[in-house]
Design a protein around this motif. Structure first.
Motif, PDB file in Angstrom:
ATOM      1  N   GLY A  23       0.821  -1.200   0.000  1.00  0.00           N
ATOM      2  CA  GLY A  23       0.000   0.000   0.000  1.00  0.00           C
ATOM      3  C   GLY A  23       0.854   1.248   0.000  1.00  0.00           C
ATOM      4  N   LEU A  24       1.947   1.213   0.758  1.00  0.00           N
ATOM      5  CA  LEU A  24       2.879   2.330   0.796  1.00  0.00           C
ATOM      6  C   LEU A  24       3.709   2.408  -0.481  1.00  0.00           C
ATOM      7  CD1 LEU A  24       4.337   4.604   2.393  1.00  0.00           C
ATOM      8  CD2 LEU A  24       5.828   2.834   3.340  1.00  0.00           C
ATOM      9  N   SER A  25       4.161   1.264  -0.972  1.00  0.00           N
ATOM     10  CA  SER A  25       5.061   1.239  -2.132  1.00  0.00           C
ATOM     11  C   SER A  25       4.345   1.533  -3.448  1.00  0.00           C
ATOM     12  CB  SER A  25       5.746  -0.130  -2.230  1.00  0.00           C
ATOM     13  OG  SER A  25       6.530  -0.390  -1.093  1.00  0.00           O
ATOM     14  N   TYR A  26       3.119   1.024  -3.593  1.00  0.00           N
ATOM     15  CA  TYR A  26       2.460   1.090  -4.894  1.00  0.00           C
ATOM     16  C   TYR A  26       1.014   1.586  -4.853  1.00  0.00           C
ATOM     17  CZ  TYR A  26       6.370  -2.067  -5.722  1.00  0.00           C
ATOM     18  OH  TYR A  26       7.631  -2.630  -5.774  1.00  0.00           O
ATOM     19  N   GLY A  27       0.522   1.963  -3.692  1.00  0.00           N
ATOM     20  CA  GLY A  27      -0.898   2.314  -3.605  1.00  0.00           C
ATOM     21  C   GLY A  27      -1.774   1.098  -3.852  1.00  0.00           C
ATOM     22  N   ASP A  28      -1.272  -0.071  -3.499  1.00  0.00           N
ATOM     23  CA  ASP A  28      -1.914  -1.351  -3.809  1.00  0.00           C
ATOM     24  C   ASP A  28      -2.914  -1.702  -2.711  1.00  0.00           C
ATOM     25  OD1 ASP A  28      -2.590  -3.855  -4.700  1.00  0.00           O
ATOM     26  OD2 ASP A  28      -0.549  -4.668  -4.677  1.00  0.00           O
ATOM     27  N   GLY A  29      -4.075  -1.084  -2.791  1.00  0.00           N
ATOM     28  CA  GLY A  29      -5.068  -1.345  -1.774  1.00  0.00           C
ATOM     29  C   GLY A  29      -6.288  -0.459  -1.918  1.00  0.00           C
ATOM     30  N   LEU A  30      -7.132  -0.469  -0.902  1.00  0.00           N
ATOM     31  CA  LEU A  30      -8.424   0.214  -0.900  1.00  0.00           C
ATOM     32  C   LEU A  30      -8.636   0.880   0.442  1.00  0.00           C
ATOM     33  CD1 LEU A  30     -10.217  -2.981  -2.130  1.00  0.00           C
ATOM     34  CD2 LEU A  30     -10.078  -0.934  -3.560  1.00  0.00           C
ATOM     35  N   PHE A  31      -9.594   1.819   0.488  1.00  0.00           N
ATOM     36  CA  PHE A  31      -9.927   2.387   1.783  1.00  0.00           C
ATOM     37  C   PHE A  31     -11.377   2.825   1.814  1.00  0.00           C
ATOM     38  CE2 PHE A  31      -8.942   6.145  -0.637  1.00  0.00           C
ATOM     39  CZ  PHE A  31      -9.590   7.213  -0.034  1.00  0.00           C
ATOM     40  N   GLU A  32     -11.886   2.947   3.033  1.00  0.00           N
ATOM     41  CA  GLU A  32     -13.223   3.454   3.294  1.00  0.00           C
ATOM     42  C   GLU A  32     -13.130   4.521   4.384  1.00  0.00           C
ATOM     43  OE1 GLU A  32     -16.084   2.595   1.776  1.00  0.00           O
ATOM     44  OE2 GLU A  32     -15.109   1.077   0.527  1.00  0.00           O
ATOM     45  N   THR A  33     -13.898   5.574   4.245  1.00  0.00           N
ATOM     46  CA  THR A  33     -14.028   6.570   5.309  1.00  0.00           C
ATOM     47  C   THR A  33     -15.484   6.583   5.748  1.00  0.00           C
ATOM     48  OG1 THR A  33     -14.186   8.261   3.560  1.00  0.00           O
ATOM     49  CG2 THR A  33     -12.081   8.033   4.677  1.00  0.00           C
ATOM     50  N   ILE A  34     -15.713   6.187   6.984  1.00  0.00           N
ATOM     51  CA  ILE A  34     -17.053   5.921   7.489  1.00  0.00           C
ATOM     52  C   ILE A  34     -17.382   6.899   8.615  1.00  0.00           C
ATOM     53  CG2 ILE A  34     -18.577   4.168   8.481  1.00  0.00           C
ATOM     54  CD1 ILE A  34     -16.580   2.045   7.437  1.00  0.00           C
ATOM     55  N   ARG A  35     -18.492   7.580   8.489  1.00  0.00           N
ATOM     56  CA  ARG A  35     -18.928   8.477   9.567  1.00  0.00           C
ATOM     57  C   ARG A  35     -19.449   7.647  10.730  1.00  0.00           C
ATOM     58  NH1 ARG A  35     -21.144  14.161   9.550  1.00  0.00           N
ATOM     59  NH2 ARG A  35     -22.167  14.401  11.563  1.00  0.00           N
ATOM     60  N   VAL A  36     -18.980   7.965  11.932  1.00  0.00           N
ATOM     61  CA  VAL A  36     -19.433   7.300  13.148  1.00  0.00           C
ATOM     62  C   VAL A  36     -20.300   8.284  13.923  1.00  0.00           C
ATOM     63  CG1 VAL A  36     -18.744   6.232  15.330  1.00  0.00           C
ATOM     64  CG2 VAL A  36     -17.382   5.833  13.253  1.00  0.00           C
TER      65      VAL A  36
END
Length: 277
Positions: A23-36
Motif C-alpha cells: 500500500g505504501l510502495s504502490y498504492g496497492d489497496g483500498l480504503f473506506e471513510t465511514i462516519r461514526v
C-alpha cells in the motif's frame, strides 16, 4: 483535523506499518471513510459491500467479515462515539517489484479522526464550487476507492481558502466525473436527478449509492449518464454528496448560479437523518 484519535494495525493497537507494505510502495489497496455517529457506523452495509467488491476486483484475499468485526472492537475499545473511521486494506508485504506473486496476508489499518469542521451553513445555504484544471484519464479501476488518490491531491491543491468548497474533475473529453471528495448530482428540467456515469473513471461514492437505491421510494428518478458542463447551464438544482459530510447544495460554479431547490432539500434531509441517527 488529521490527528488520529486511535489506530489499530492488523487487529492490534499500533501506529506502525512495514516499509515493505505494498500500500505504501504502490498504492496497492483500498480504503473506506465511514462516519461514526453515536458509536455506530453510518451507511455501514454500503461501505463494507464496496470494500468486498473492490478487494475481489483487485484480487486481494480478504475476509471482510473479520475486518468488520475488528472495526466494531476497535470502536468499542476507543470509547469514541463521534468520528470518522478510516479503514485501509492493502495487499500486504511481499512479491518482487510490481509482481505481487507470493504476497502475504492483507494488511488491515484502522484509525479514528475528528469529524471535519466545515461551516454548518454549507448544508443549508449551499456552496460555491469550481472546475479543476487537472483532467483525469480513463481507468481500469473505475468506481473503486483505491489508495492512489494523487489526481485528487493535485486537483485540490489548485485553490486555497474558503471561496470554494469543492472542485469538479473532468476527463480529457470534457465529461464531468466527480468532485475531489464528492459525487455530483443535478436536477434537470423534467425533475429527474442526474449523476455522472462512472464507467470510465471516478469513485462510486457510498452516499451516491444510497441516493440511487432510495430514490424510487422517495418518488424520484435517478439517471446515470455522461455529463458535460453545458448540461449544468440548464440544471434547475445542483448538489454534491459525501458519506461523511452529507449533502451540500451548490449555488454557483463559475458563471452558473442555482437556487437551493426543493428536491435538494428533501434529499439533504433524508441523508442527514441517516448520518445523524
Amino acid at each position: 483535523m488529521l490527528l488520529s484519535l486511535a489506530s489499530w494495525v492488523n487487529g492490534k493497537p499500533s501506529e506502525m506499518i512495514s516499509i515493505t507494505d505494498r500500500g505504501l510502495s504502490y498504492g496497492d489497496g483500498l480504503f473506506e471513510t465511514i462516519r461514526v455517529t453515536n458509536g455506530r457506523q453510518t451507511l455501514d452495509y454500503l461501505h463494507w459491500q464496496r470494500l468486498l467488491s473492490g478487494a475481489r476486483r483487485l484480487g486481494i484475499t480478504l475476509d471482510v467479515e473479520q475486518v468488520w468485526r475488528e472495526s466494531l472492537l476497535f470502536l468499542e475499545s476507543s470509547g469514541v462515539t463521534e468520528a470518522v473511521l478510516k479503514v485501509i486494506v492493502t495487499r500486504g508485504s511481499g512479491g518482487r517489484g510490481y509482481n505481487a506473486a507470493g504476497c502475504g496476508q492483507a494488511s488491515r489499518i484502522m484509525s479514528l479522526h475528528a469529524l471535519p469542521e466545515y461551516p454548518k451553513h454549507y448544508a443549508i445555504d449551499g456552496v460555491n464550487i469550481r472546475f479543476c484544471d487537472l483532467r483525469i484519464g480513463q481507468s481500469s479501476f473505475a468506481g473503486l476507492k483505491h489508495l492512489n488518490r494523487l489526481e485528487q491531491v493535485i486537483a485540490r491543491s489548485e485553490w486555497q481558502g474558503a471561496a470554494y468548497a469543492e472542485g469538479l474533475l473532468r476527463d480529457f473529453e470534457g465529461r464531468i466525473i466527480e468532485g475531489t471528495m464528492s459525487n455530483l448530482f443535478f436536477i434537470d428540467h423534467q425533475e429527474v436527478i442526474v449523476t455522472p456515469s462512472l464507467v470510465r473513471n471516478g469513485v462510486a461514492g457510498v452516499c451516491r449509492q444510497y441516493i440511487m437505491e432510495q430514490a424510487r421510494d422517495w418518488g424520484m428518478e435517478v439517471q446515470e449518464k455522461d455529463v458535460f458542463p453545458d448540461m449544468l447551464d440548464k440544471a434547475r438544482e445542483v448538489f454534491i454528496a459525501n458519506s461523511v459530510n452529507g449533502i451540500w447544495p451548490v449555488v454557483s460554479c463559475d458563471h452558473r448560479h442555482w437556487p437551493v431547490g426543493d428536491i435538494t432539500r428533501v434529499i439533504r434531509d433524508k441523508v442527514t437523518g441517516v448520518l445523524n441517527a
